[in-house]
Enzyme design. Structure first.
Site, short mmCIF file in Angstrom:
data_model
loop_
_atom_site.label_atom_id
_atom_site.label_comp_id
_atom_site.label_asym_id
_atom_site.label_seq_id
_atom_site.Cartn_x
_atom_site.Cartn_y
_atom_site.Cartn_z
N HIS A 8 -7.18 3.15 3.81
CA HIS A 8 -6.92 3.87 5.07
C HIS A 8 -8.21 4.14 5.86
CE1 HIS A 8 -2.94 4.63 3.37
NE2 HIS A 8 -2.56 5.10 4.54
N GLU A 22 -2.24 7.98 8.80
CA GLU A 22 -0.79 7.76 8.86
C GLU A 22 -0.18 8.39 10.12
OE1 GLU A 22 1.64 6.36 6.20
OE2 GLU A 22 -0.25 5.28 6.07
N ASP A 43 0.87 -1.19 0.00
CA ASP A 43 0.00 0.00 0.00
C ASP A 43 0.90 1.23 0.00
OD1 ASP A 43 -2.28 1.67 0.22
OD2 ASP A 43 -2.12 1.71 2.40
N SER A 44 0.30 2.37 -0.29
CA SER A 44 1.06 3.62 -0.19
C SER A 44 1.50 3.87 1.25
CB SER A 44 0.18 4.78 -0.64
OG SER A 44 -0.93 4.90 0.24
N CYS A 60 -10.86 3.60 -0.05
CA CYS A 60 -9.43 3.74 0.22
C CYS A 60 -9.15 2.92 1.46
CB CYS A 60 -9.09 5.21 0.48
SG CYS A 60 -7.43 5.47 1.18
N CYS A 68 -4.49 -1.44 -1.92
CA CYS A 68 -4.54 -0.01 -2.21
C CYS A 68 -5.43 0.19 -3.45
CB CYS A 68 -3.13 0.49 -2.47
SG CYS A 68 -3.03 2.22 -2.91
N1 DGL Z 1 -4.62 3.44 0.80
C1 DGL Z 1 -4.71 3.96 -0.50
C2 DGL Z 1 -5.94 3.53 -1.26
O1 DGL Z 1 -6.53 2.54 -0.94
C3 DGL Z 1 -4.17 5.27 -0.89
C4 DGL Z 1 -3.97 6.39 0.05
C5 DGL Z 1 -3.07 7.44 -0.55
O2 DGL Z 1 -1.86 7.20 -0.57
O3 DGL Z 1 -3.56 8.48 -0.97
O4 DGL Z 1 -6.33 4.16 -2.20
#
Ligand code: DGL
Length: 263
Positions: free
Chosen positions: A186, A152, A11-12, A184, A74
């Site tokens: 997150h 984060e 993931d990012s 997303c 992600c």
């Molecule tokens: N967790 C990521 C997603 O599912 C991306 C969050 C990001 O880096 O902007 O899209």
């Protein structure tokens, strides 16, 4: 056959841990290597070239760790780079998409909200998802810059997080949506606050369990699923590990090895 090899997850940042929880539950005997590009995040506001380049590097790193499959935990990476990765990666690449289809199927009013990154919402892949599954629905697609940073930085319940969420959710509530897709990885960590802010009136769809099922089925069909009574392991590689180890300890309380992501 690579049954004993680990599954690579990327993931990012640390949001993909919401997916890792589901993977762990469904496949207790597997080992996982999780890569978070936290030092380079958010990807949701980066260019498609940047995201593709980071995915290439991290997938290569995971292959060096002998990964038998790659889970893109992600939505942004899937929207931008999944097809490209599948062209060259020698192991299965499992992606993740906003749960628009189940949301439309189960929404009583046919009005759904989607919270996702700008890059996901602008992507042709997302447009195609709406075209295929939401023709007859009313969908409010809300880009949510700033939210991933709240996660984060471990600010799950901070006043700044609440006001950002209110800004994104108020128009949806005004439009009468009854179902919210967290597009997303997150955002599931913000679910308790989202529930509170919306009076627990919305059904919230998270993607982890569905991805875990697809991953398990995929491994099973290729004969590479690890089973038995052993307890699998997790190893973390994080870009700027020192800066993010506190949030890691909040999101993944069991102590596990966490290293600097070297790519
Ligand atoms: N967790 C990521 C997603 O599912 C991306 C969050 C990001 O880096 O902007 O899209």
């Amino acid at each position: 056959m690579k049954t004993q090899a680990p599954i690579g997850v990327l993931d990012s940042g640390l949001g993909g841990l919401s997916v890792l929880v589901a993977l762990r539950q469904r496949m207790p005997a597997e080992d996982f290597v999780y890569c978070a590009d936290s030092g380079n995040a958010p990807w949701g506001e980066r260019s498609p070239d940047f995201i593709t380049q980071r995915c290439d590097r991290i997938v290569n790193f995971l292959l060096e760790q002998d990964a038998k499959a790659i889970v893109l935990a992600c939505n942004t990476a899937t929207a931008i780079a999944a097809e490209h990765l599948r062209c060259w990666c020698p192991v299965p690449v499992i992606g993740i998409e906003p749960a628009v289809k189940p949301a439309v199927q189960s929404s009583p009013s046919g009005k759904i909200g989607v919270l996702a990154t700008s890059r996901t919402i602008e992507s042709p892949r997302y447009a195609s998802l709406l075209e295929r599954f939401a023709q007859d629905a009313h969908v409010i697609s809300q880009p949510a810059p700033g939210l991933m940073e709240c996660v984060e930085q471990g600010r799950f319940d901070a006043p700044s997080t609440r006001s950002l969420l209110s800004r994104y959710l108020t128009p949806m509530l005004g439009a009468g949506v009854d179902t919210l897709v967290l597009g997303c990885t997150h955002y599931p960590f913000l679910s308790p606050v989202i529930g509170e802010l919306t009076g627990n009136k919305l059904r919230i769809l998270e993607p982890g369990p569905a991805v875990a099922k697809v991953t398990r089925d995929r491994l099973s069909s290729t004969g590479t699923l690890r089973s038995g009574s052993r307890q699998g392991t997790e190893t973390f590689y994080i870009k700027d590990v020192q800066r993010f180890s506190h949030t890691l300890s909040l999101l993944w309380p069991e102590k596990r090895p966490a290293h600097e992501l070297p790519v």
